[in-house]
Design a protein around this motif. Sequence first.
Motif, PDB file in Angstrom:
ATOM      1  N   VAL A   1       1.266  -1.088  -0.333  1.00 56.72           N
ATOM      2  CA  VAL A   1      -0.452  -0.069   0.116  1.00 56.72           C
ATOM      3  C   VAL A   1       0.789   1.230  -0.280  1.00 56.72           C
ATOM      4  O   VAL A   1       1.843   0.834   0.426  1.00 56.72           O
ATOM      5  N   PRO A   2       0.763   2.490  -1.058  1.00 56.09           N
ATOM      6  CA  PRO A   2       1.937   3.727  -0.471  1.00 56.09           C
ATOM      7  C   PRO A   2       1.072   4.487  -0.099  1.00 56.09           C
ATOM      8  O   PRO A   2      -0.140   4.018   1.097  1.00 56.09           O
ATOM      9  N   GLU A   3       2.199   5.237   0.715  1.00 57.34           N
ATOM     10  CA  GLU A   3       1.842   6.370   1.566  1.00 57.34           C
ATOM     11  C   GLU A   3       1.393   7.257   1.319  1.00 57.34           C
ATOM     12  O   GLU A   3       1.377   7.415  -0.056  1.00 57.34           O
ATOM     13  N   LEU A   4      -0.283   7.765   1.829  1.00 57.00           N
ATOM     14  CA  LEU A   4      -0.436   9.151   1.436  1.00 57.00           C
ATOM     15  C   LEU A   4       0.207  10.223   1.643  1.00 57.00           C
ATOM     16  O   LEU A   4       1.153  10.299   2.068  1.00 57.00           O
ATOM     17  N   VAL A   5       0.803  11.011   0.503  1.00 57.38           N
ATOM     18  CA  VAL A   5       1.110  12.230   0.361  1.00 57.38           C
ATOM     19  C   VAL A   5       0.354  13.559   1.338  1.00 57.38           C
ATOM     20  O   VAL A   5      -1.102  13.163   0.959  1.00 57.38           O
ATOM     21  N   PRO A   6       0.571  13.935   2.317  1.00 60.53           N
ATOM     22  CA  PRO A   6      -0.267  15.032   2.648  1.00 60.53           C
ATOM     23  C   PRO A   6      -0.761  15.705   2.231  1.00 60.53           C
ATOM     24  O   PRO A   6       0.026  16.168   1.005  1.00 60.53           O
ATOM     25  N   SER A   7      -2.246  16.405   1.963  1.00 61.32           N
ATOM     26  CA  SER A   7      -2.966  17.164   1.507  1.00 61.32           C
ATOM     27  C   SER A   7      -2.644  18.772   1.838  1.00 61.32           C
ATOM     28  O   SER A   7      -1.895  18.756   2.654  1.00 61.32           O
ATOM     29  N   VAL A   8      -1.726  19.504   0.147  1.00 67.12           N
ATOM     30  CA  VAL A   8      -1.875  20.640   0.548  1.00 67.12           C
ATOM     31  C   VAL A   8      -2.904  21.652   1.255  1.00 67.12           C
ATOM     32  O   VAL A   8      -3.269  21.543  -0.097  1.00 67.12           O
ATOM     33  N   GLN A   9      -2.758  22.589   1.877  1.00 74.77           N
ATOM     34  CA  GLN A   9      -3.867  23.283   1.804  1.00 74.77           C
ATOM     35  C   GLN A   9      -3.704  24.371   1.921  1.00 74.77           C
ATOM     36  O   GLN A   9      -2.279  25.123   1.644  1.00 74.77           O
ATOM     37  N   HIS A  10      -4.438  25.330   0.747  1.00 78.54           N
ATOM     38  CA  HIS A  10      -4.603  26.491  -0.017  1.00 78.54           C
ATOM     39  C   HIS A  10      -5.293  27.488   0.804  1.00 78.54           C
ATOM     40  O   HIS A  10      -5.950  27.121   1.789  1.00 78.54           O
ATOM     41  N   PRO A  11      -4.116  28.407   1.111  1.00 81.42           N
ATOM     42  CA  PRO A  11      -4.931  29.974   1.477  1.00 81.42           C
ATOM     43  C   PRO A  11      -6.548  29.969   1.272  1.00 81.42           C
ATOM     44  O   PRO A  11      -6.556  29.648  -0.254  1.00 81.42           O
TER      45      PRO A  11
END
Length: 257
Positions: A247-257
């Motif tokens: 299972v691939p590691e999840l990339v943290p979601s990028v939060q846009h301002p």
Amino acid sequence: MSKELFTRLKTALKARGLTYADIAERLDVSEITIKRLFAEQDCKLSRLNAICRAAGLQLHELVEATGQNPAPPNRLSGEQSRALSANRSLLSVFLLLLNRYEPTRIQAIYQLTDQTLYQYLRSLEQLQLIQLTDNRDLKLLIEPPVDFLADKNLDQEIRKINADFLNWVFNHRHRTGYQFESVTRHMSRASAEEIHRDISELNDKIKHLARRDHLLMPEMELTGYKLSCAFGLTPFDQLFSVRAQDVPELVPSVQHP
């Protein structure tokens, strides 16, 4: 005897470079006798069979080429299939001979010594698959086609040969003379049964055309072709592998301002 039968026989003689005089000499009769038989297109079955043998043909091949029911493929004995399944190289030599490879060509391709080649051929002769002659020639005692698929002893070997062939065609699929198709679709049982019938008809057509060409075409114009075909219910969960550790590691979601 049918007119078509004699027409096929005449064409077969021409393809082999044989004349009426050649057949007459081999049968120890006059050329006029042979000419008369072909002109009248009527003779006893025993005489027609003798003419076929003199031409190096089998009567059943001639009958099959006219579109009538073909003879069933030949089968190996239990002893023969067990011996071939136990030795992949011995099986390979036999298959090459069935596909019209001369022993000298086999020797050159696989760099065999005279003694090694002789031992392979002698082993096949002891299995009564071939007969060696005094002039270093050989005769097949089991003529193709041979029904290898019906032989349980050879299951693994035939599976490996077909897998290797599919891999070869896949790697050469962009070259002229090769074709590889793979398609997965969802369809009804009735549609699947129609495809099954089409595949069976294609199989029969290949056999019929090959018998006709073997009978009517010069040997030098014939080349070996193979069809390996599979069609059926797709066991998706057996074809694909899903492992928890992959299972691939999840990339943290990028939060846009």
